[in-house]
Design an enzyme around this catalytic site. Structure first.
Site, short mmCIF file in Angstrom:
data_model
loop_
_atom_site.label_atom_id
_atom_site.label_comp_id
_atom_site.label_asym_id
_atom_site.label_seq_id
_atom_site.Cartn_x
_atom_site.Cartn_y
_atom_site.Cartn_z
N ASP A 273 -34.25 -25.98 78.44
CA ASP A 273 -33.55 -26.46 79.33
C ASP A 273 -34.14 -26.45 80.73
O ASP A 273 -34.81 -25.44 80.92
CB ASP A 273 -32.22 -25.87 79.39
CG ASP A 273 -30.97 -26.76 80.12
OD1 ASP A 273 -31.30 -27.39 81.25
OD2 ASP A 273 -30.06 -26.67 79.63
N SER B 101 -20.06 -25.29 88.88
CA SER B 101 -19.12 -25.97 87.82
C SER B 101 -19.34 -26.12 86.54
O SER B 101 -18.80 -26.64 85.64
CB SER B 101 -19.20 -27.56 88.43
OG SER B 101 -20.57 -28.06 88.28
N ASP C 242 -26.91 -33.52 76.08
CA ASP C 242 -25.88 -34.13 76.49
C ASP C 242 -26.32 -35.74 76.75
O ASP C 242 -25.61 -36.09 77.58
CB ASP C 242 -25.52 -33.56 77.92
CG ASP C 242 -26.63 -33.40 79.15
OD1 ASP C 242 -27.77 -34.16 78.71
OD2 ASP C 242 -26.26 -33.05 80.14
N ASN C 243 -27.35 -36.01 76.25
CA ASN C 243 -27.65 -37.49 76.59
C ASN C 243 -28.28 -38.13 75.17
O ASN C 243 -28.93 -37.60 74.48
CB ASN C 243 -28.50 -37.77 77.90
CG ASN C 243 -29.79 -37.11 77.49
OD1 ASN C 243 -30.61 -38.09 76.91
ND2 ASN C 243 -30.04 -35.99 77.61
N CYS D 149 -29.98 -42.73 60.86
CA CYS D 149 -29.16 -43.22 59.80
C CYS D 149 -27.66 -43.15 59.92
O CYS D 149 -27.02 -44.22 59.29
CB CYS D 149 -29.43 -42.33 58.39
SG CYS D 149 -31.04 -42.30 57.94
N CYS E 121 -19.83 -35.32 80.67
CA CYS E 121 -18.98 -34.45 81.09
C CYS E 121 -18.87 -34.41 82.48
O CYS E 121 -17.64 -34.02 82.88
CB CYS E 121 -19.44 -33.06 80.60
SG CYS E 121 -19.66 -32.84 78.76
N CYS F 270 -33.90 -47.36 57.47
CA CYS F 270 -33.80 -46.56 58.70
C CYS F 270 -35.15 -46.50 59.68
O CYS F 270 -36.13 -46.53 58.93
CB CYS F 270 -33.39 -45.10 58.47
SG CYS F 270 -33.32 -43.92 59.95
N CYS G 34 -36.36 -42.62 59.18
CA CYS G 34 -36.79 -41.95 57.88
C CYS G 34 -37.14 -43.00 56.86
O CYS G 34 -37.52 -42.59 55.48
CB CYS G 34 -35.88 -40.97 57.70
SG CYS G 34 -34.21 -41.48 57.43
N CYS H 220 -13.65 -45.93 95.16
CA CYS H 220 -13.39 -45.57 94.14
C CYS H 220 -14.15 -43.95 94.15
O CYS H 220 -14.58 -43.56 95.10
CB CYS H 220 -13.77 -46.40 92.82
SG CYS H 220 -15.45 -46.87 92.80
ZN LIG Z 1 -32.85 -41.89 59.12
#
Ligand SMILES: [Zn+2]
Lengths: 105, 464
Positions: free
Chosen positions: B87, B94, B155-156, B209, B223, B300, B303, B417
């Protein structure tokens, strides 16, 4: 064959916001589309946009008349790819779930 | 990369896990290990064997946030021998309602360091490895190759596709979860891992897949924007740890030919677990749903049988993950004469240069309730759009959906906004409804929304 098919339609992952913040809907779906073909998932999606969606942003469900990327469609709790995708013909008492893919964490 | 050598007897980082099959699983537990892990070892199916497998395993947790914190706590508590955490962010106030592996006293610290200090307090025996930067196409393979199992706690979408692609190419199982606002999802992917291109038979799917294309950026909420309930994301993180522990303790991640005498293998269909949390009702029959997903797909991109995806390609920028999951752009761009900066609006108002006007704030009422510009009227964007569309479809007029003081005057309207996108669309819709009286009445957008207001005018504004 009866004129309508009784089904339940569920929305999850935020899509319920497009449908009056209600997650489960009982729907009487016309059994055939305007060309007389049996109602399939593609017809259902179009029907939902025209008749059930309270939010005007239909692009949140459909893109070029197809379910937009990032939405999973589950037919009786199984990925629709196991059932024939948009061509799957709706059966009485089916449960169709539309859920968005989440990315946050 | 920071590494401290853990104290698990016999477990010494990477070298052990490579030749651990015999010696690592045959040794005796130390007294401390025996004491510390006894309650989980006596669970049927776990035993000393399962515990030693955990001690000899290396788990990579990507993301030290709302998923990564609870996931890491249970991974560390259970005694996984080597735990890497990736990370690049620092701890913010927050974060703390859900990122429970951090602490108020560690705000500003790198999340990986904060979380590892917490984990070490919980269990000092594992080896903890800090990767204090974000995962990128350039560093992903080097990092992931050092571990046996990967947990996607990011988170993305761009990073999610990257992680899955590298896990396919390196044959690593992936436990993936995600959560926003009041929903969570969990799925185990690529387990047992199968080499790229092998499609004859029932093999486990990869992320692509199951989720072939990312949603359009306009539909994605983070979030930060949509909010997130701590227990919802926490539950998904804990479930991720549960799946990882199960896979490692039962050696489900080892290709089947190597474990003929191993435990019975779970070859059931891959399942997507979804959790929906309602603030206004108790847990119900549809709060949890287990959905059957398909297996590996022949076609796919990652894979499948004709996949051209390679580690070298990924490193060189192919595919382009950022572009694939492109960053949102404004859906509507008003001309400059219909926009005013937050600073200019404020200055004009202070100097008394603004005529009597109406200020509409289109944020959701939860956001509005924390603070607004003096005199602002709340007009939540989603509901407004819905009503405007109903008028367009079924007839009626602006008077049906807007307060009379907005409709029945010629006073200019300003719209603000959160970040300056919804307000532009609102300006366009108000004109469509005829509120600009054929151009006689000014309708203006405050550029950049309340975010700009905080930056340009009032730093103390509680922007959420
Ligand atoms: Zn796959």
């Amino acid at each position: 064959m009866s004129d309508t098919i009784p089904i339940t339609v569920d929305f999850a992952g935020g899509l319920e916001k497009l449908f009056g913040d209600q997650r489960r809907h009982s729907v009487s779906l016309p059994a055939r589309d305007s060309n007389g073909r049996p109602a399939n998932v593609a017809f259902l999606a179009d029907y939902l946009c025209k008749n059930l969606m309270t939010d005007p942003r239909t692009d949140q469900l459909l893109e070029d008349k197809h379910i937009r990327p990032g939405i999973l469609v589950l037919i009786n709790d199984a990925d629709w790819e196991l059932e024939g995708e948009e061509a799957y013909e709706i059966q009485p008492n089916d449960n169709i779930l539309f859920v968005t893919t989440l990315h946050g964490g | 990369m920071g590494q401290d050598t853990g104290n698990h007897n016999g477990a010494n980082g990477a070298s052990v896990a490579e030749n651990s099959a015999q010696d690592g699983l045959a040794r005796r537990l130390t007294e401390e290990e025996f004491d510390r892990y006894s309650r989980q070892m006596i669970v049927p199916g776990m035993g000393k064997q399962g515990q030693l497998r955990l001690i000899n395993s290396r788990v990579l947790i990507i993301g030290a946030g709302g998923l990564g914190c609870p996931a890491a706590q249970y991974i560390a508590g259970a005694g996984v021998g080597t735990i890497g955490i990736v990370d690049g962010d620092v701890v913010e106030m927050s974060n703390l309602h859900r990122q429970v592996g951090h602490a108020t006293s560690r705000i500003g610290m790198k999340k990986v360091d904060s979380l590892i200090s917490h984990l070490r307090g919980l269990n000092p025996l594992p080896t903890y490895i800090a990767h204090p930067f974000h995962l990128t196409p350039q560093n992903a393979a080097d990092i992931i190759s050092q571990y046996d199992l990967v947990m996607d706690c990011t988170d993305n979408p761009a990073t999610r596709y990257l992680i899955s692609d590298v896990c396919v190419l390196l044959c690593r199982p992936l436990v993936s979860a995600a959560s926003v606002q009041k929903s969570g999802q969990l799925i185990v992917l690529n387990c047992p891992p199968t080499p790229q291109g092998l499609v004859d038979g029932k093999y486990a799917p990869c992320y692509r897949c199951c989720f072939r294309k990312p949603p359009p950026p306009s539909s994605m909420v983070s979030c930060g924007e949509a909010g997130i309930m701590g227990p919802v994301v926490g539950m998904m993180g804990v479930a991720q740890a549960g799946e990882a522990i199960k896979i490692l303790a039962s050696a489900l991640h080892i290709p089947s030919q190597n474990t003929e005498n191993g435990p019975e293998r779970n070859l059931q269909q891959p399942t997507l677990l979804i959790y929906t949390y309602d603030l206004d009702s108790a847990v119900g029959p549809y709060s949890f749903r287990a959905l059957k997903m398909g297996g590996r797909k022949k076609n796919c991109f990652a894979c499948g049988e004709n996949s051209t995806l390679t580690l070298e390609g990924i490193k060189a920028g192919n595919p382009n993950y950022e572009q694939f999951c492109s960053i949102p752009t404004a859906s509507c761009n008003l001309p400059p004469e219909e926009r005013i900066t937050a600073a200019a609006y404020h200055a004009a108002k202070e100097k008394g240069e603004l005529p009597e006007h109406i200020l509409l704030d289109t944020r959701e009422k939860e956001h509005f309730s924390f603070g607004s510009i003096d005199g602002a009227v709340n007009l939540p964007f989603g509901k407004f759009l819905m009503k405007a569309a109903a008028v367009k479809r079924g007839g009626g007029s602006a008077r049906d959906i807007l307060p009379p003081e907005v409709v029945d005057t010629d006073a200019p309207i300003f719209v603000v906004c959160r970040r300056g996108l919804d307000s532009q669309e609102t300006v366009a819709k108000l004109k469509e409804l005829g509120l600009d009286k054929g151009g006689k009445r000014k309708i203006m957008d405050i550029a950049g929304g309340m975010k700009a207001w905080k930056e340009e005018v009032d730093p103390s504004f509680p922007f959420i």
